[in-house]
Design a protein around this motif. Structure first.
Motif, short mmCIF file in Angstrom:
data_model
loop_
_atom_site.label_atom_id
_atom_site.label_comp_id
_atom_site.label_asym_id
_atom_site.label_seq_id
_atom_site.Cartn_x
_atom_site.Cartn_y
_atom_site.Cartn_z
N ARG A 127 -31.48 -8.13 -53.24
CA ARG A 127 -30.50 -9.21 -53.32
C ARG A 127 -30.68 -10.14 -52.13
O ARG A 127 -31.30 -9.78 -51.14
CB ARG A 127 -29.09 -8.68 -53.38
CG ARG A 127 -28.70 -7.88 -52.15
CD ARG A 127 -27.69 -6.83 -52.49
NE ARG A 127 -27.09 -6.28 -51.28
CZ ARG A 127 -27.65 -5.37 -50.51
NH1 ARG A 127 -28.84 -4.92 -50.80
NH2 ARG A 127 -27.03 -4.93 -49.44
N ASN A 128 -30.10 -11.33 -52.21
CA ASN A 128 -30.28 -12.28 -51.12
C ASN A 128 -29.07 -12.26 -50.17
O ASN A 128 -28.10 -11.55 -50.39
CB ASN A 128 -30.59 -13.69 -51.65
CG ASN A 128 -29.43 -14.32 -52.37
OD1 ASN A 128 -28.29 -13.91 -52.23
ND2 ASN A 128 -29.72 -15.33 -53.16
N ALA A 129 -29.13 -13.09 -49.13
CA ALA A 129 -28.10 -13.08 -48.09
C ALA A 129 -26.74 -13.52 -48.62
O ALA A 129 -25.70 -12.99 -48.19
CB ALA A 129 -28.54 -13.98 -46.94
N LYS A 130 -26.70 -14.48 -49.54
CA LYS A 130 -25.41 -14.93 -50.07
C LYS A 130 -24.73 -13.81 -50.85
O LYS A 130 -23.51 -13.65 -50.75
CB LYS A 130 -25.60 -16.17 -50.94
CG LYS A 130 -25.96 -17.40 -50.15
CD LYS A 130 -26.12 -18.61 -51.04
CE LYS A 130 -26.55 -19.81 -50.22
NZ LYS A 130 -26.77 -20.99 -51.04
N LEU A 131 -25.50 -13.07 -51.61
CA LEU A 131 -24.91 -11.96 -52.35
C LEU A 131 -24.43 -10.86 -51.40
O LEU A 131 -23.39 -10.24 -51.63
CB LEU A 131 -25.91 -11.41 -53.36
CG LEU A 131 -26.26 -12.34 -54.52
CD1 LEU A 131 -27.35 -11.74 -55.38
CD2 LEU A 131 -25.03 -12.65 -55.35
N ARG A 132 -25.17 -10.62 -50.34
CA ARG A 132 -24.73 -9.63 -49.33
C ARG A 132 -23.42 -10.08 -48.69
O ARG A 132 -22.54 -9.26 -48.42
CB ARG A 132 -25.81 -9.40 -48.28
CG ARG A 132 -26.98 -8.58 -48.80
CD ARG A 132 -27.89 -8.10 -47.68
NE ARG A 132 -28.52 -9.18 -46.94
CZ ARG A 132 -29.69 -9.72 -47.24
NH1 ARG A 132 -30.36 -9.27 -48.29
NH2 ARG A 132 -30.20 -10.68 -46.51
N THR A 133 -23.28 -11.39 -48.46
CA THR A 133 -22.04 -11.91 -47.89
C THR A 133 -20.88 -11.70 -48.85
O THR A 133 -19.79 -11.26 -48.44
CB THR A 133 -22.20 -13.42 -47.59
OG1 THR A 133 -23.28 -13.59 -46.69
CG2 THR A 133 -20.93 -14.00 -47.00
N MET A 134 -21.09 -11.96 -50.13
CA MET A 134 -20.04 -11.78 -51.12
C MET A 134 -19.67 -10.30 -51.24
O MET A 134 -18.49 -9.96 -51.41
CB MET A 134 -20.45 -12.36 -52.47
CG MET A 134 -19.29 -12.46 -53.44
SD MET A 134 -19.55 -13.56 -54.84
CE MET A 134 -20.85 -12.75 -55.71
N GLU A 135 -20.65 -9.42 -51.16
CA GLU A 135 -20.37 -7.98 -51.18
C GLU A 135 -19.45 -7.60 -50.03
O GLU A 135 -18.47 -6.88 -50.21
CB GLU A 135 -21.67 -7.18 -51.06
CG GLU A 135 -22.59 -7.29 -52.23
CD GLU A 135 -24.01 -6.84 -51.91
OE1 GLU A 135 -24.27 -6.40 -50.77
OE2 GLU A 135 -24.87 -6.95 -52.79
N ALA A 136 -19.79 -8.09 -48.83
CA ALA A 136 -18.99 -7.77 -47.65
C ALA A 136 -17.56 -8.28 -47.79
O ALA A 136 -16.59 -7.57 -47.49
CB ALA A 136 -19.64 -8.35 -46.39
N PHE A 137 -17.40 -9.51 -48.29
CA PHE A 137 -16.06 -10.07 -48.46
C PHE A 137 -15.25 -9.26 -49.46
O PHE A 137 -14.06 -9.03 -49.26
CB PHE A 137 -16.13 -11.54 -48.88
CG PHE A 137 -16.21 -12.48 -47.73
CD1 PHE A 137 -15.07 -12.86 -47.04
CD2 PHE A 137 -17.43 -12.99 -47.31
CE1 PHE A 137 -15.14 -13.73 -45.96
CE2 PHE A 137 -17.51 -13.86 -46.23
CZ PHE A 137 -16.36 -14.22 -45.56
#
Length: 159
Positions: A127-137
């Protein structure tokens, strides 16, 4: 009064959760738009792949489509639940509690569902960085939304 002490906590969590839900909606909207623009393109002489999924996201893994879909649902319901939350914070009475608590609980359950798909996406790695950010949120929101639900129950009935 103990109930009044929870009002600033509930207010802070409401604003924090609203901001995080809006960020989730922004990233989820980007992911959905990208999937629509860069998904499968089938020409007249081409056949569908054997394992075709209508929820295909080119920037993630097999769980990404489900994750983004449920994250968008959680984001919309979570952001909308702040309307009844704001009304409850303004009046801070037992009469305004049911609508705020119900909307917040529905938003929390959808957030936990999206968080489950986030964990699956994390397990599958690609997955990319934006998806990792959404996961964290979404993982953070699953906790802060539950804390907000507990805080709004701090209202006491008049004695």
């Amino acid at each position: 009064m103990a109930g009044e002490q929870m009002k600033p906590v509930a207010s802070l969590l409401l604003v924090l959760n609203f901001c995080m839900y809006v960020i989730v909606l922004g990233i989820g909207g980007w992911a959905m738009n990208r999937a629509i623009d860069h998904g499968f393109e089938i020409g007249p002489d081409l056949k569908l792949p054997a394992h075709f999924s209508p929820i295909y996201f080119p920037m993630g893994n097999a769980a990404t489509g489900f994750f983004v879909t449920f994250a968008l649902l959680a984001g919309v319901v979570g952001a909308a639940s702040t309307i009844s939350g704001l009304s409850h914070i303004r009046s801070w009475t037992v009469r305004s509690l049911p609508s705020a608590a119900s909307a917040a609980t529905i938003a929390w359950t959808l957030t936990v569902l999206a968080m489950g798909f986030a964990w699956k996406e994390i397990e599958l790695h690609v997955r990319n960085a934006k998806l990792r950010t959404m996961e964290a949120f979404l993982i953070i929101l699953s906790v802060t939304q539950l804390l907000y639900i507990a805080a709004v129950h701090g209202v006491r009935s008049p004695t």
